[in-house]
Design an enzyme around this catalytic site. Structure first.
Site, PDB file in Angstrom:
ATOM      1  N   ASP A 106      -6.284   0.406   1.706  1.00 17.54           N
ATOM      2  CA  ASP A 106      -5.213   0.269   2.708  1.00 17.54           C
ATOM      3  C   ASP A 106      -4.025   1.196   2.418  1.00 17.54           C
ATOM      4  O   ASP A 106      -2.866   0.735   2.335  1.00 17.54           O
ATOM      5  CB  ASP A 106      -4.691  -1.178   2.737  1.00 17.54           C
ATOM      6  CG  ASP A 106      -5.805  -2.207   2.883  1.00 17.54           C
ATOM      7  OD1 ASP A 106      -6.779  -1.928   3.597  1.00 17.54           O
ATOM      8  OD2 ASP A 106      -5.687  -3.301   2.287  1.00 17.54           O
ATOM      9  N   GLU A 112      -7.059  -4.710  13.391  1.00 19.09           N
ATOM     10  CA  GLU A 112      -6.078  -4.821  12.297  1.00 19.09           C
ATOM     11  C   GLU A 112      -5.625  -3.405  11.913  1.00 19.09           C
ATOM     12  O   GLU A 112      -6.069  -2.416  12.478  1.00 19.09           O
ATOM     13  CB  GLU A 112      -6.692  -5.522  11.077  1.00 19.09           C
ATOM     14  CG  GLU A 112      -7.853  -4.753  10.443  1.00 19.09           C
ATOM     15  CD  GLU A 112      -8.562  -5.516   9.327  1.00 19.09           C
ATOM     16  OE1 GLU A 112      -8.247  -6.687   9.064  1.00 19.09           O
ATOM     17  OE2 GLU A 112      -9.470  -4.919   8.707  1.00 19.09           O
TER      18      GLU A 112
HETATM   19  O1  FUB Z   1      -7.132  -5.311   2.097  1.00 20.05           O
HETATM   20  C1  FUB Z   1      -7.219  -6.537   2.779  1.00 20.05           C
HETATM   21  C2  FUB Z   1      -7.444  -6.319   4.246  1.00 20.05           C
HETATM   22  O2  FUB Z   1      -8.626  -5.572   4.461  1.00 20.05           O
HETATM   23  C3  FUB Z   1      -6.370  -5.515   4.925  1.00 20.05           C
HETATM   24  O3  FUB Z   1      -5.184  -6.205   5.122  1.00 20.05           O
HETATM   25  C4  FUB Z   1      -7.111  -5.117   6.152  1.00 20.05           C
HETATM   26  O4  FUB Z   1      -6.505  -4.136   6.900  1.00 20.05           O
HETATM   27  C5  FUB Z   1      -8.446  -4.693   5.565  1.00 20.05           C
HETATM   28  O5  FUB Z   1      -8.412  -3.384   5.094  1.00 20.05           O
END
Ligand code: FUB
Length: 374
Positions: free
Chosen positions: A66, A273
């Site tokens: 991320d 997301e």
């Molecule tokens: O790293 C945890 C979660 O996985 C992140 O918040 C999302 O965007 C995905 O990458």
């Protein structure tokens, strides 16, 4: 696409339906199948062949994911998640992504060198949080640095926290309470040309956005019907001190080329997301992960608050389940920071950050990046 690439992509994506999406993100699941697939993969992690990829991991001694890249004082800093193996095997809610701290990296595009500046914030020093330090971002105002991050509160509900430092590399000191009115995951903080800062955030499935449809938290997943618009990322202007929202979060609408809101069933294009905002030639670009279809898609608007019109794909599926990125300009070049699961041989929750150059065309579209070599 080579045969090996096709095999890796097909096996990771097939596995994704069994491993990450269902097990880790509380999607409708065949849990018996997920347990079998997860244990067989966990038993035999084999790093993928480096020769398959356009870029190599920026750091190899820890797992990182991320990557939110920001330029502060002319230098690129990366604010990633710090993936770890915690032995968590429970299904649902993204439990396996049980990260405990943040590290800050810096990256020099001239030499390709990455520096790990060590721990910047630890879960035990965030009074309100209980677990799962997920994708963070950072901002700077008047020489002070702000780390924004999601974590589950003591009641298991994701909220956003903020921590401050005099240095871009921390250590950061967490505010005692989460940001009032914040919820869900993946905060990104965009600074507009007038100096105002805005948080864009949200994530469905394990990110809990679907539990806020009524405006307050309901511990039941409510997704749009097949003829209804997809759940939207949220935006809120930050207060002058950067520590709170100065307005209630609003929906960001994403439309198709005909001006119709993307439907929840349009999984190749709808928001899942990992939102990111950048500005190019006076237009706002909202890019985000489509989650279970694994793209980084992008949409363009004349106004920061939207509506945005979906334009295409920034990044095709990477090796691993999650796809999460940032886009940043440094001097005259644009860079895409992203992650895959090369080092862990495809394990969903053990990822590594990478970088490659990104280009815009004269018409404002972005050239799609495929991270596998042909
Ligand atoms: O790293 C945890 C979660 O996985 C992140 O918040 C999302 O965007 C995905 O990458």
């Amino acid at each position: 696409m080579t045969n090996q690439h096709q095999f890796l992509t097909a096996s990771v994506i097939a596995g994704s339906l069994l491993i990450a999406g269902c097990q880790d993100k509380s999607a409708p699941a065949d849990t018996a199948a997920t347990s079998t697939a997860a244990s067989s993969i966990a038993a035999a992690p084999t790093p993928a062949d480096p020769a398959l990829f356009i870029s190599q991991p920026l750091v190899t001694d820890i797992y990182t994911a991320d990557p939110s890249a920001r330029v502060f004082n002319g230098k690129i800093y990366i604010y990633p998640s710090h993936d770890i193996e915690t032995g968590v095997t429970t299904d649902g809610e993204g439990d396996k992504f049980d990260m405990k701290d943040y590290r800050v990296l810096s990256y020099d595009p001239a030499t390709g060198a990455t520096t790990d500046h060590g721990e910047a914030l630890n879960l035990k020093d965030v009074p309100w949080a209980s677990r799962q330090l997920w994708a963070p971002d950072a901002a700077e105002k008047d020489g002070k640095f702000f780390l924004y991050f999601p974590a589950k509160n003591k009641g298991g509900i994701f909220q956003m926290g903020v921590a401050t430092s005099d240095s871009p590399t921390g250590p950061f000191k967490a505010e005692p309470e989460p940001i009032k009115g914040s919820f869900s995951i993946d905060p990104t903080v965009f600074k507009d040309d007038d100096g105002a800062h805005y948080m864009v955030f949200g994530g469905i499935w394990g990110g809990q956005l679907q539990r806020w449809a009524s405006g307050s938290y309901v511990a039941e997943d409510k997704y749009p019907a097949s003829n209804e618009p997809a759940l939207s990322p949220k935006i809120a202007k930050l207060s002058d001190d950067m520590l709170q929202f100065s307005e209630p979060p609003k929906d960001i609408q994403i439309l198709d080329g005909a001006g119709v809101p993307l439907l929840g069933t349009d999984t190749n294009r709808r928001f899942f997301e990992g939102a990111w905002v950048h500005k190019f030639n006076g237009k706002y670009y909202l890019s985000y992960s489509t989650g279970d279809t694994h793209f980084i898609a992008y949409a363009i608007a004349d106004n920061l608050y939207g509506p945005y019109t979906h334009k295409g794909i920034v990044l095709t599926p990477v090796f691993g389940w999650t796809n999460h990125h940032s886009i940043v300009q440094h001097n005259d070049k644009w860079y895409l920071f992203y992650h895959d699961s090369q080092l862990s041989g495809g394990q969903t929750h053990l990822r590594n950050v990478k970088v490659t150059e990104l280009t815009h065309n004269d018409d404002g579209t972005i050239n799609t990046i495929d991270t596998y070599l042909d």
